[in-house]
Design a protein around this motif. Structure first.
Motif, mmCIF file in Angstrom:
data_model
loop_
_atom_site.group_PDB
_atom_site.id
_atom_site.type_symbol
_atom_site.label_atom_id
_atom_site.label_comp_id
_atom_site.label_asym_id
_atom_site.label_seq_id
_atom_site.Cartn_x
_atom_site.Cartn_y
_atom_site.Cartn_z
ATOM 1 N N HIS B 111 0.772 -1.110 -0.013
ATOM 2 C CA HIS B 111 0.178 -0.105 0.041
ATOM 3 C C HIS B 111 0.788 1.083 -0.032
ATOM 4 O O HIS B 111 0.533 2.209 -0.805
ATOM 5 N N ASP B 112 1.802 1.007 0.833
ATOM 6 C CA ASP B 112 2.746 2.474 0.851
ATOM 7 C C ASP B 112 3.567 2.617 -0.536
ATOM 8 O O ASP B 112 3.980 3.952 -0.650
ATOM 9 N N ALA B 113 3.486 1.907 -1.104
ATOM 10 C CA ALA B 113 4.233 1.876 -2.497
ATOM 11 C C ALA B 113 3.612 2.907 -3.402
ATOM 12 O O ALA B 113 4.259 3.700 -4.049
ATOM 13 N N TYR B 114 2.241 2.766 -3.183
ATOM 14 C CA TYR B 114 1.396 3.576 -3.798
ATOM 15 C C TYR B 114 1.076 4.961 -3.146
ATOM 16 O O TYR B 114 -0.072 5.227 -2.984
ATOM 17 N N SER B 115 2.026 5.690 -3.063
ATOM 18 C CA SER B 115 1.894 7.002 -2.365
ATOM 19 C C SER B 115 2.827 8.023 -3.062
ATOM 20 O O SER B 115 3.604 7.672 -3.739
ATOM 21 N N ALA B 116 2.595 9.281 -2.747
ATOM 22 C CA ALA B 116 3.631 10.080 -3.143
ATOM 23 C C ALA B 116 5.107 9.918 -2.872
ATOM 24 O O ALA B 116 5.813 10.158 -3.571
ATOM 25 N N HIS B 121 5.517 6.411 -6.456
ATOM 26 C CA HIS B 121 5.311 7.840 -6.599
ATOM 27 C C HIS B 121 4.166 8.283 -6.948
ATOM 28 O O HIS B 121 4.006 9.565 -7.199
ATOM 29 N N ILE B 122 3.209 7.577 -6.922
ATOM 30 C CA ILE B 122 1.829 7.870 -7.503
ATOM 31 C C ILE B 122 0.627 7.234 -6.640
ATOM 32 O O ILE B 122 0.744 6.076 -6.336
ATOM 33 N N GLU B 123 -0.451 7.790 -6.429
ATOM 34 C CA GLU B 123 -1.486 6.965 -6.125
ATOM 35 C C GLU B 123 -2.012 6.181 -6.793
ATOM 36 O O GLU B 123 -1.968 6.255 -7.838
ATOM 37 N N LEU B 124 -2.545 5.087 -6.256
ATOM 38 C CA LEU B 124 -2.999 4.086 -6.925
ATOM 39 C C LEU B 124 -4.117 4.351 -7.786
ATOM 40 O O LEU B 124 -4.198 4.350 -9.038
ATOM 41 N N ARG B 125 -5.196 5.142 -7.484
ATOM 42 C CA ARG B 125 -6.157 5.748 -8.067
ATOM 43 C C ARG B 125 -5.733 6.525 -9.485
ATOM 44 O O ARG B 125 -6.422 6.509 -10.309
ATOM 45 N N ALA B 187 -13.660 8.068 -2.165
ATOM 46 C CA ALA B 187 -12.408 7.414 -1.524
ATOM 47 C C ALA B 187 -11.226 7.122 -2.494
ATOM 48 O O ALA B 187 -11.323 7.011 -3.590
ATOM 49 N N ALA B 188 -10.040 6.966 -1.817
ATOM 50 C CA ALA B 188 -9.016 6.821 -2.500
ATOM 51 C C ALA B 188 -8.830 5.466 -3.035
ATOM 52 O O ALA B 188 -8.363 5.032 -4.121
ATOM 53 N N VAL B 189 -9.031 4.540 -2.025
ATOM 54 C CA VAL B 189 -9.083 2.948 -2.299
ATOM 55 C C VAL B 189 -10.180 2.294 -1.377
ATOM 56 O O VAL B 189 -10.450 2.823 -0.366
ATOM 57 N N LEU B 190 -10.399 1.218 -1.911
ATOM 58 C CA LEU B 190 -11.341 0.311 -0.911
ATOM 59 C C LEU B 190 -10.509 -0.809 -0.486
ATOM 60 O O LEU B 190 -9.858 -1.582 -1.312
ATOM 61 N N THR B 191 -10.529 -1.032 0.689
ATOM 62 C CA THR B 191 -9.667 -2.359 1.427
ATOM 63 C C THR B 191 -10.692 -3.388 1.991
ATOM 64 O O THR B 191 -11.704 -3.176 2.026
ATOM 65 N N ASP B 192 -10.249 -4.331 2.756
ATOM 66 C CA ASP B 192 -10.917 -5.314 3.574
ATOM 67 C C ASP B 192 -11.832 -4.293 4.720
ATOM 68 O O ASP B 192 -12.962 -4.682 4.931
ATOM 69 N N ALA B 193 -11.198 -3.263 5.037
ATOM 70 C CA ALA B 193 -12.090 -2.445 6.205
ATOM 71 C C ALA B 193 -13.151 -1.550 5.614
ATOM 72 O O ALA B 193 -13.127 -0.444 5.021
ATOM 73 N N LEU B 194 -14.204 -2.416 5.302
ATOM 74 C CA LEU B 194 -15.379 -1.728 4.527
ATOM 75 C C LEU B 194 -16.250 -1.449 5.455
ATOM 76 O O LEU B 194 -17.425 -0.754 4.935
ATOM 77 N N ASP B 195 -16.303 -1.330 6.635
ATOM 78 C CA ASP B 195 -17.260 -0.952 7.771
ATOM 79 C C ASP B 195 -17.948 0.311 7.332
ATOM 80 O O ASP B 195 -18.968 0.581 7.193
ATOM 81 N N GLY B 196 -17.232 1.334 7.165
ATOM 82 C CA GLY B 196 -17.860 2.680 6.960
ATOM 83 C C GLY B 196 -18.541 2.690 5.537
ATOM 84 O O GLY B 196 -19.017 3.769 5.256
ATOM 85 N N PHE B 197 -18.355 1.711 4.754
ATOM 86 C CA PHE B 197 -18.890 2.046 3.263
ATOM 87 C C PHE B 197 -20.161 1.350 3.193
ATOM 88 O O PHE B 197 -20.960 1.410 2.075
ATOM 89 N N VAL B 198 -20.745 0.280 4.111
ATOM 90 C CA VAL B 198 -21.954 -0.210 3.904
ATOM 91 C C VAL B 198 -23.039 0.088 5.007
ATOM 92 O O VAL B 198 -22.748 0.191 6.171
#
Lengths: 632, 204
Positions: B111-116, B121-125, B187-198
């Motif tokens: 995950h941290d590879a996909y950050s500034a 050096h780029i966001e995943l999205r 959002a920037a990304v969706l992961t296993d932590a879906l609680d706030g999205f459902v």
């Protein structure tokens, strides 16, 4: 044995003179004429019997008209109608009227003048077409125009014969019609029809119409099953005999009724022109026609009055030149009217400016019918011959003098041919059909040959154009247009015939690419050695497909099955290439068998291994990075 | 809503993560899961068939490994052929208006590879811009990518099952229309932590 010695002389003359004439660019017609001149007036070998032989040889003309009819395609004619009726029609009519006028001015009776005009209006199809073809000028606007005119003239022979017949029957009695009784049975029929002479006029007309209708109906509906029956016997000489029987039979029938045999055979030819057997008929009749016609010109040459030529050379030559200048002018004007420009107009006018070989035939007929005087015919025969002799010179003049200088303008947009080039396919069985369908779906110009009349007919029913004939025959291949083809596909199922065909085509048509159907891998090598550019095993892809589907059925992921199949194909090709040298050097010997075994074992290894071995293709694709790589 | 999962993996027999994800998708009612490489092993996409599929579904999910910051080749072929002018875009192309689309991917990088400041050096999205812009042109709603980072070590690190379960939850939420679409889209990304999205509500 007089017949044999005569035959020997004529054949010898032809064999010597014609190739020579061709070499010198004079064409075969002139070759025959000159040969005739040599053995006749010059060497005196041949004498009075030449006229008898001539009557016999005139049958070649009847055959020629049959072939002309066969070559005509009503659909094509309809497409060209503007050119044919306009350009061609005007040329014939215009020249006829012009010459007739001159004739009358010179004091001829109008019937003679008309006959002379019609006869001289015709140009030499043999010389002009051959030259245009050789030099590749046929595709130019000038060449196309010439072709239309020549085609019209070929067709015009029929009405001309009819008119001459009318002139004769109208009892001109202009000249001593003593020759008429000798009987020009073949091309004339001037005295034929005696059987009907007793009947009232309207009945005669009715019978004549019935006969013509009969030929057309019989040709359309009866001949095809007859030919199929004969063809199934697969005896070539019987098919040839049938073709000859047809031509001779029609000639006899027409003669009986009092019409021109040439007209009858022409009609029959037209009716048969869209049948599957067209090519075969052409191939069979062509040699007879060629020889008989050659013989005819030989006798014409032998009959040339040289005393006349050397007596008044200036007259003869100036008449010839006058004729050509006249025709040239008419043609030039016509060309302008029909919007030919520049070099095309010159080619058109120069090329057709001579009088043609048909004049000899028609002169003979007119003479026998008493329409033209013998002296006139003698003179004009010489004039025509000289004009033909001068024609090659005119072509050279065009080639060297005019073509380079006159700017070739885009007078008319060339007919854009949408087809992608010509393919000749031999064999329309299971293999050939698939190939043909794919090519035709892509607008390729496909000519198809097969020797099974049942297949030919069945395919005809579903709309595929197939020609009947044995594809291993050189003349059939030639007739199929292999000269101008880009591609030849050998799809026969007989292993040895395949090799034969490929060999012949590779040798005779070196510019044509050859694709061949191979029985097995060894046949592939054989065909390649025979000259095939690409040889494909006939069941390979089919078997591979079933193998691939089998893998899917057994639970292998479809994409994987596809990849495995591709690898198998690639490896098999590698093996095919690797073993080629081994096979060519000694056939299936021990070294070959060992090498082949070695390849098979490698293949099993390839298919079996799960190693992500970098040197091996099979497992290499989409390989995930090793688990231990912490750089990511 | 009717959900369409377009699955693309050229070697599912070697797949540790995507294969179980696909199997899960197939088992959920209301979800149609399609294995593109199986249906078109020779890349001969049946355009009409695919377009009809799009018409009968409301959510289109591309599920695939993140090969070279994109999708395996057959997805591109699919996009090039199926999204026709006059169907998917253009003044007469309204077939996909308002539908939802997203990528469900597995990446090699963490995950941290996909950050500034990270490796990429780029966001995943941002790297998924081609997909997002395609969705925009077709007037669809693009949601953040549902992602498993460091997929190459997911099994070893025991993260697979959680992710597979989360995928199942996501799909069920979409089927029963319980996903907070606006939040998911922003959002920037969706992961296993879906609680706030459902949305809570009916049982999954």
């Amino acid at each position: 044995m007089e017949l044999l010695s005569d035959a020997f002389v004529y054949l010898l003359a032809a064999v010597v003179a014609v190739p020579l004439a061709n070499r010198l660019g004079l064409g075969s017609v002139l070759g025959y004429l000159i040969a005739g001149v040599v053995i006749g007036p010059l060497l005196g070998i041949v004498g009075a019997e030449a006229t008898q032989v001539q009557h016999f040889a005139e049958f070649g003309v009847v055959m020629m008209l049959f072939l002309v009819g066969l070559e005509l395609r009503p659909a094509m004619l309809w497409k060209m109608r503007r050119q044919l009726v306009g350009l061609g029609g005007l040329q014939v009519v215009g020249t006829t009227v012009a010459f007739a006028g001159v004739g009358i001015a010179f004091g001829l009776a109008w019937q003679s003048a008309l006959a002379l005009g019609m006869i001289l209006a015709l140009s030499s199809t043999a010389i002009v077409l051959q030259t245009l073809n050789e030099k590749g000028w046929l595709k130019t606007a000038g060449g196309q125009g010439s072709f239309s005119v020549l085609l019209t003239q070929d067709i015009a022979v029929i009405p001309i014969l009819a008119i001459l017949l009318l002139l004769a029957l109208s009892g001109t009695g202009v000249h001593d019609a003593g020759h008429a009784t000798e009987g020009h049975e073949t091309s004339g029929g001037a005295h034929g029809g005696e059987a009907l002479a007793a009947l009232p006029g309207w009945m005669q007309a009715l019978i004549i119409l019935a006969v013509i209708a009969g030929i057309i109906v019989a040709g359309r509906h009866m001949l095809r099953p007859v030919f199929r029956f004969i063809a199934e016997a697969k005896l070539r000489e019987i098919f040839t005999a049938t073709a000859l029987l047809l031509v001779i039979g029609i000639a006899l029938l027409m003669d009986f009724v009092g019409l021109s045999p040439a007209l009858g055979t022409f009609l029959a030819g037209v009716v048969l022109s869209d049948s599957d057997y067209r090519h075969e008929l052409e191939s069979d009749i062509e040699p007879f026609k060629g020889l008989l016609l050659g013989l005819f010109f030989l006798t014409v040459g032998a009959g040339i009055d040289f005393d006349l030529l050397f007596g008044v050379p200036v007259t003869i030559v100036s008449l010839a030149l006058g004729l050509m200048i006249f025709k040239f002018s008419v043609l030039f004007v016509l060309g302008t009217v029909f919007r030919l420009k520049g070099a095309d107009r010159w080619l058109f006018a120069l090329g057709l400016a001579q009088a043609g070989e048909f004049a000899f035939v028609l002169f003979g007929f007119a003479l026998g019918a008493g329409i033209l005087a013998p002296e006139l015919v003698q003179t004009m025969t010489l004039v025509v011959a000289i004009s033909m002799l001068l024609t090659p010179a005119l072509f050279i003049l065009y080639e060297k003098g005019i073509a380079p200088r006159v700017v070739r303008g885009s007078d008319r947009a060339p007919d854009v041919i949408d087809t992608k080039g010509r393919v000749v396919i031999a064999g329309m069985g299971r293999f050939g059909q698939i190939v043909t369908r794919l090519l035709m779906a892509n607008e390729c110009d496909v000519v198809v040959l097969d020797h099974d009349p049942v297949i030919v007919e069945n395919l005809g029913k579903i709309g595929m154009r197939t020609y009947y004939g044995d594809a291993t025959r050189p003349d059939l291949l030639h007739g199929a247009g292999l000269e101008d083809a880009d591609l030849f596909i050998a799809a026969l199922d007989d292993r040895d015939k395949q090799t034969l065909v490929v060999e012949h085509v590779a040798k005779t048509y070196p510019n044509v690419r050859i694709l061949a159907r191979a029985r097995d891998r060894h046949h592939v090598y054989e065909l390649e050695n025979a000259g095939a550019d690409i040889a494909e095993r006939e069941v390979f892809e089919g078997a591979l497909t079933v193998g691939r589907v089998a893998l899917r059925e057994l639970g292998v992921h479809p994409f994987r099955a596809e990849s495995k199949t591709r690898t198998f194909r690639k490896h098999d090709l590698v093996m095919l290439n690797d073993l080629r040298e081994n096979y060519n050097d000694g056939g299936i010997d021990k070294s070959y068998v060992d090498a082949m075994r070695g390849h098979s074992e490698t293949l099993f290894e390839i298919m079996r291994t799960e190693q992500a071995d970098r040197t091996e293709n099979m497992e290499r694709g989409w390989t995930p990075p090793p688990k231990g790589d912490s750089s990511l | 809503m009717k959900v369409l999962v377009l699955f693309a993996h050229p070697r599912p027999d070697r797949s540790e993560v995507n294969r179980p994800l696909f199997d899960t998708a197939r088992s959920i009612a209301g979800v149609d899961a399609v294995d593109l490489y199986a249906e078109y092993p020779d890349f001969g996409i049946d355009v009409l068939k695919e377009q009809r599929r799009l018409l009968t579904h409301d959510v289109i999910i591309f599920q695939h490994p993140f090969y070279w910051y994109s999708a395996p080749a057959i997805v591109k072929e699919w996009q090039d052929l199926v999204l026709e002018h006059g169907f998917a875009y253009g003044h007469d192309g309204h077939a996909l208006n308002g539908k939802i689309t997203m990528n469900a991917i597995t990446t090699g990088g963490r995950h941290d590879a996909y950050s500034a400041g990270g490796f990429n050096h780029i966001e995943l999205r941002s790297l998924l811009a081609p997909f997002e812009k395609t969705a925009d042109l077709c007037r669809m709603r693009y949601l953040a990518p549902f992602t498993l980072f460091g997929a190459g070590r997911a099994v070893e690190e025991g993260r697979l099952d959680t992710h597979v379960a989360a995928y199942g939850d996501l799909l069920k939420a979409l089927v029963s229309d319980r996903l907070k679409l606006e939040k998911a889209a922003a959002a920037a990304v969706l992961t296993d932590a879906l609680d706030g999205f459902v949305h809570e509500g009916e049982a999954a």
